[in-house]
Design a protein around this motif. Structure first.
Motif, mmCIF file in Angstrom:
data_model
loop_
_atom_site.group_PDB
_atom_site.id
_atom_site.type_symbol
_atom_site.label_atom_id
_atom_site.label_comp_id
_atom_site.label_asym_id
_atom_site.label_seq_id
_atom_site.Cartn_x
_atom_site.Cartn_y
_atom_site.Cartn_z
ATOM 1 N N SER A 114 -10.059 -13.287 112.746
ATOM 2 C CA SER A 114 -9.435 -14.529 112.269
ATOM 3 C C SER A 114 -9.863 -14.886 110.857
ATOM 4 O O SER A 114 -9.277 -15.783 110.242
ATOM 5 N N ILE A 115 -10.884 -14.224 110.333
ATOM 6 C CA ILE A 115 -11.399 -14.529 108.994
ATOM 7 C C ILE A 115 -10.579 -13.754 107.974
ATOM 8 O O ILE A 115 -10.707 -12.530 107.855
ATOM 9 N N GLY A 116 -9.722 -14.444 107.240
ATOM 10 C CA GLY A 116 -8.862 -13.772 106.279
ATOM 11 C C GLY A 116 -9.462 -13.663 104.902
ATOM 12 O O GLY A 116 -9.083 -12.798 104.110
ATOM 13 N N LEU A 117 -10.419 -14.550 104.604
ATOM 14 C CA LEU A 117 -11.021 -14.558 103.273
ATOM 15 C C LEU A 117 -11.810 -13.283 103.005
ATOM 16 O O LEU A 117 -11.900 -12.826 101.871
ATOM 17 N N TRP A 125 -6.670 -15.258 108.747
ATOM 18 C CA TRP A 125 -6.521 -16.589 108.167
ATOM 19 C C TRP A 125 -6.413 -17.710 109.203
ATOM 20 O O TRP A 125 -6.311 -18.864 108.826
ATOM 21 N N LEU A 126 -6.465 -17.382 110.500
ATOM 22 C CA LEU A 126 -6.384 -18.461 111.487
ATOM 23 C C LEU A 126 -7.632 -19.331 111.428
ATOM 24 O O LEU A 126 -7.556 -20.557 111.602
ATOM 25 N N TRP A 127 -8.801 -18.719 111.187
ATOM 26 C CA TRP A 127 -10.018 -19.526 111.066
ATOM 27 C C TRP A 127 -9.891 -20.494 109.899
ATOM 28 O O TRP A 127 -10.208 -21.677 110.034
ATOM 29 N N GLU A 128 -9.438 -20.010 108.770
ATOM 30 C CA GLU A 128 -9.275 -20.894 107.614
ATOM 31 C C GLU A 128 -8.274 -22.002 107.900
ATOM 32 O O GLU A 128 -8.447 -23.145 107.447
#
Length: 450
Positions: free
Chosen positions: A69-72, A389-392
């Motif tokens: 989920s981390i897109g960064l 990017w879901l986490w962001e």
């Protein structure tokens, strides 16, 4: 010579006021207190605690959604960030709950008498409500190990400690850290290790020994937080000492554990427990390649703990991986919590309004925590396989919601409900406890279980 029909008093002969109104005579009604938007920060509130609290919540977002989920970041960088947040976020969450319990029960001077009775009753009411919230979240059937039911139990265990000062609280936290994991290991050896813990509590055994957040480990975080909350956290000298202590604990917890497990051979004892699985017996000759494979398997097992360690060898008590529940993990996680707290306190002083969105979300961390599990359930529980990017998106959504709500409505919705209910049960009396800018005070920002 007088003009007009009235005299100098401004009254006509009929008693009617004929003098034009002046600014002196125009009334200025004051808004009623309940309609005033509270100032920010509230008097006496430690904004840095709110910032630390929301960092813990955002860490839990990442752990629950998974590394994808981390897109960064991607690859090893995302794995590293995810690993740094795993376990330490929930430990920080519990540590800050202890800080808040100390703040609302007198800060540096523990409350006594009627004020302490009222605060105690409020803590108990919140514990019941958190239990019900936790049961509700469990009923959503996500794969998240909900911490709120555990929190309710932590508050009950912490109630007898509310009257203590920093020294006895620190001594109790140290005792739990040193003895709790070893006692848990012995009890689970005698009673039998049930293996992987269930996502939700099924009994007292899960709460104390076998669950994701067992009290034999997590009460060390809560009580350590209470000890810190009894100090003057506005004093630079106190912050400096806490930062130094945090660094020492991180080195002692993670550093010493690494030395014992890797250079000094603890991992070989753990690897040996897998011999019967591959060779049928523990008494066999293994090639160097075979030992390398067993060590890799042991390292993977060390990194995948969920609350406790196995009981097949005492060497497990030497590890410090997240959710291992060992003395070394407790030391490292408390040290990390201290460093984060001190950093957030300084950031709040330096950046001031620049941290408003983070502080707003931290002041309603319970709402953010509950909300993210509800959204997870609505999305079909994408835990572990979430898109990038879901986490962001979760973080940005929480910041936007909290900032808007705090700006226009003040206290968070769940925090307001819990606070109002606790006030109704405790009753209003002149002997109200002085609030320390924490989640349980009145008018409080939020409950200690955010």
């Amino acid at each position: 010579m007088r003009h007009g029909t009235g005299d100098e008093s401004g009254l006509s002969s009929s008693g009617i006021n004929t003098r034009p109104p002046t600014l002196v005579h125009v009334p200025h009604p004051q808004p009623t207190p309940h309609l005033r938007r509270p100032a920010w920060p509230e008097p006496g509130r430690l904004v840095g605690v709110d910032i630390a609290r929301v960092l813990a919540v955002f860490g839990m977002f990442a752990v629950h959604l998974g590394v994808t989920s981390i897109g960064l970041l991607d690859g090893s960088a995302a794995d590293t960030l995810h690993e740094l947040m795993r376990g330490r976020s929930s430990a920080l969450f519990a540590f800050l709950a202890g800080v808040s319990l100390a703040l609302v029960s007198g800060r540096q001077t523990p409350l006594e008498g009627e004020p302490l009775r009222r605060v105690t009753l409020k803590v108990l009411v919140r514990a019941v409500l958190l239990l019900l919230l936790g049961v509700f979240l469990d009923a959503l059937a996500t794969s998240v190990a909900v911490i709120l039911v555990y929190y309710a139990g932590y508050f009950l265990l912490a109630v007898p400690l509310l009257r203590l000062g920093p020294a006895p609280l620190a001594a109790i936290a140290t005792g739990i850290a040193l003895l709790g994991p070893q006692l848990s290991f012995l009890l689970r050896t005698v009673l039998g290790d049930p293996g992987s813990p269930p996502a939700s509590i099924t009994g007292l055994g899960d709460f104390f020994l076998n669950g994701y957040y067992p009290a034999f480990t997590f009460m060390a975080f809560v009580v350590a937080g209470m000890a810190v909350g009894r100090l003057d956290l506005n004093a630079p000298a106190v912050r400096g000492v806490l930062a130094g202590l945090g660094a020492v604990l991180v080195l002692a917890g993670y550093g010493v554990s690494w030395l014992l497990v890797y250079p000094l051979g603890g991992i070989d004892r753990i690897a040996a427990t897998f011999l019967p699985l591959f060779y049928g017996t523990a008494e066999t000759t293994v090639s160097p390649e075979g030992w390398a494979m067993l060590r890799d398997l042991a390292a993977e097992e060390i990194a995948s703990r969920h609350g406790t360690v196995p009981v097949d060898t005492p060497a497990w008590l030497l590890v410090s991986s997240p959710h291992s529940g060992t003395t070394f993990e407790i030391a490292g996680a408390v040290g990390t919590a201290l460093l984060i707290l001190v950093g957030c306190l300084f950031a709040a002083d330096v950046l001031r309004w620049g941290v408003y969105p983070l502080a707003a979300a931290g002041s309603m961390a319970l709402t953010c925590y509950v909300g993210h599990i509800v959204v997870l359930a609505a999305l079909g529980d994408v835990t572990g396989e979430a898109p990038p990017w879901l986490w962001e998106m979760f973080v940005a959504g929480a910041l936007f919601f909290a900032t808007a709500w705090k700006t226009f409505l003040g206290r968070g919705p769940l925090e307001r409900f819990l606070g109002w209910t606790a006030e109704q049960v405790a009753g209003r009396s002149p002997a109200s406890p002085p609030h320390g800018g924490s989640r349980l005070s009145s008018p409080p920002p939020s409950p200690p279980a955010e």
